[in-house]
Design a protein around this motif. Structure first.
Motif: not given
Lengths: 431, 431
Positions: A150, A251, A285, A287, A290-291, B296
């Motif tokens: 993302n 982004r 990030d 999908d 996550g981070q 993470g």
């Protein structure tokens, strides 16, 4: 198995570090790779006093190394554009695999280099080009290959982060800290590349390509430096619960890919806000995952050597793999790169920190607020700092707004009779 | 190129996440891998309501999947030891490559699994077994391959970190937070694996093997849980400038490899101290790169799926590589594993936080201090907390000392007439 023979071109900081680590850790590396890695030749105009090169062939002619039929992999560590490009192209032309730490070269000439490598069926690896010793290219390209990325945001220039860290810790001004950084060797005599964000933009260009599967487009990156940040801005950010970091952000949006380097205010509790001094970190990030964040030394002889050698080992592993199964240079198969455009910075949406210098007179705040309101910009906080002077700073924190609208509002604010000097603005990201 | 066919065994949280992400990101993954990844069959006793498996063959017999001649890669996501081991061995026996998220299986049976895989010339990948979606195995095994790793330390159990974070943020007690974590689904009904450090020890065992090139030796890991940590300890740590984290630590020393999981006090400014809630992070110190950190989500359906899929893509890439050039299961070539012993925990050197409950009477502190002094343990701080009770807590922070000496000193301290209850001790690491 027989040893892999490499040629090192450039024996400066990183070249010297690479030579030394290859030598010191030869056994540990061979235990992993299953074969030895031998430096067959070095191309360098002068010796490096930190390196014991006895027994290794050294030549001043780097092109001799690039053409040496004994050598499997050329390690390009001379830096810069023109000669480095010629060297890499010569190596590829001669069927050598290439490992490079040269971010400028890859960001600007990567597309043509990869096309040439594709044609000659050789690999070009460049982990060391971004964030020094942190294996962030590998992480994104291979470790997150199940994800649709993302966005990513990174502190990818150690000099800039050192300056901002010192400004915050000691309340010092930009010029003052820059001079110290130059004295310490953290900043170049000409600091433009670092403090104006060009170096970070090179690295961001590379990260964006491997994250989103787009061609390298350095010329489309928006770049803003940190030289306008004052000690007061750093302090006001702190009072508002934020820190100023020089971030590269890319982004994916519906209309295109954002590609921008600029000072950014982020919440002080964010992990990225706690990356200090010359350290680097990249937050990604995805999908599914996550981070995730990758942290470490972004420069220096041995950290960069660490990435260079990891690339050499990777190339060695893939030597026998079918070419279609190799990790693609830009993470995505050359035929599958997307044509998503890079978004103009005017389309970017973020919060804003504004610092105005106004005459202390009733009604000024109201006028500023009404300009923002007319542009449908919501205000999170507005603070008039107390001073004993006629001109006082006003700090405004806004909610997210499209950059174009903010630009228009700032023009109107600067036109007010009681607003002096240009408005300072720093984008706010909550990541 | 023709698609790669995988079989998923187990369609619970991670199995369901893997199926869904493979489907949702099929195009993005194929753009990277250069070929499609198709789920040919699923072995599961029941459907997962989160998955639309229409059109995919499902069987309750996982062994049917492991023997399916159409399938290239078996993804083992059933968890546990016995059946999982039988499944993985059956898959290997049938010439399938294996991807697994099963840390217990790898930590305990990895050596025999890898030996079988070696014999059948197939790959076994297990990125998802450690730290969920963080590509930390790849980072250490490939990204840091130029380094001699000195040590690593990680928050590798999300449940434990969630509990410690809540205890600190809200001043709550262990049992209280554990009950909440169970209600939220962060902790199992039987939380032993998480809070006693067994799960973390499984993961640490794997990390230590790939970092140092030693066989998996889960039975040698020292494991200590967090159930004895009180709200008061958390608060006292804070007052001293530290935070308590449940860390897995593995370090190379001259006499052997340390392998230990226990509550640890680390300086509050350390990046690891700022990893909150269910998040995971692993800090690695290599001789060339210095410190790098990987952060993470350490668990959850899609973060774990992210790692599983990255492994599938990696296996696909290496399908055509010469077997000697594949990344070795434990990072080092099977013939090059070292025989460095795992050090007994008594040999570990660290600082200590001690909490004593003493009768408030003159001379108690002096007696305690002299016991420590006789054992040549230097004191950094000694604080008697004020209370209005007869029994008061005394907090001591020591400099680094060998665990054996500390054990002896604690026995003597606990024997003092005015010292009540057992001494609480937490190791201090400055990382």
């Amino acid at each position: 198995m027989k040893p892999v023979k490499v040629g090192i071109c450039g024996l400066g900081t990183v070249g010297g570090g690479t030579f030394n680590v290859l030598k010191r850790n030869a056994e540990e590396i061979a235990r992993r790779a299953g074969r030895s890695i031998v430096v067959e030749a070095i191309g360098a105009r002068r010796e490096n006093p930190d390196c014991d090169t006895q027994g290794t062939h050294i030549t001043a002619d780097i092109f001799e190394v690039a053409r040496n039929p004994e050598i499997d992999i050329i390690i390009e560590l001379i830096g810069g554009y023109d000669t480095a490009l010629e060297l890499v192209m010569t190596a590829i032309e001669n069927g050598k695999h290439v490992v490079t730490a040269n971010k400028a070269l890859i960001a600007v000439h990567g597309n043509e280099i990869f096309a040439a490598a594709q044609k000659k069926n050789v690999m070009v690896a460049f982990e060391a080009a971004v964030a020094g010793g942190i294996p962030v290219i590998k992480a994104i390209r291979e470790g997150l290959s199940g994800n649709r990325i993302n966005w990513l945001a990174g502190i990818i220039n150690g000099t800039g982060n050192f300056i901002l860290t010192e400004m915050r810790d000691k309340g010092r001004d930009f010029a003052d800290v820059l001079a110290e950084a130059q004295a310490l060797g953290y900043a170049e005599a000409d600091p433009t590349f670092d403090v104006e964000g060009i170096d970070a933009a090179h690295k961001l260009t590379i990260l964006a390509s491997i994250a989103f599967g787009i061609p390298l487009q350095f010329d489309k990156a928006y770049t803003e430096g940190i030289s306008n940040i004052t000690a007061a801005d750093v302090q006001y950010a702190e009072e508002l619960g934020y820190r100023i970091k020089h971030l590269g952000i890319s982004r994916r949006t519906e209309s295109g890919i954002e590609l921008r380097v600029h000072p950014t205010m982020i919440p002080e509790k964010a992990l990225l806000a706690n990356v200090h001094g010359v350290m680097n970190a990249v937050l990604v990030d995805g999908d599914a995952v996550g981070q995730t964040m990758y942290y470490g030394a972004g420069a220096g002889a041995e950290p960069t050597a660490s990435a260079v050698i990891a690339d050499v080992v990777d190339v060695v592993r893939m030597l026998t793999a079918d070419r279609d199964n190799r990790v693609p240079h830009l993470a995505f198969q050359p035929g599958s790169l997307s044509e998503m455009p890079i978004s103009p910075v005017e389309e970017v949406v973020s919060g804003y920190y504004l610092r105005l210098t106004v005459n202390e007179r009733p009604g000024v705040l109201a006028k500023v607020a009404s300009i923002l309101s007319e542009s449908e910009i919501s205000i999170n906080a507005i603070v008039q700092k107390e001073t004993h002077q006629q001109q006082v700073p006003v700090i405004i924190l806004t909610q997210d707004v499209k950059e174009k609208l903010m630009n228009e509002a700032i023009v109107k604010i600067e036109a007010l009779a009681d607003v002096n000097e240009a408005v300072t603005r720093i984008r706010v990201e909550h990541l």
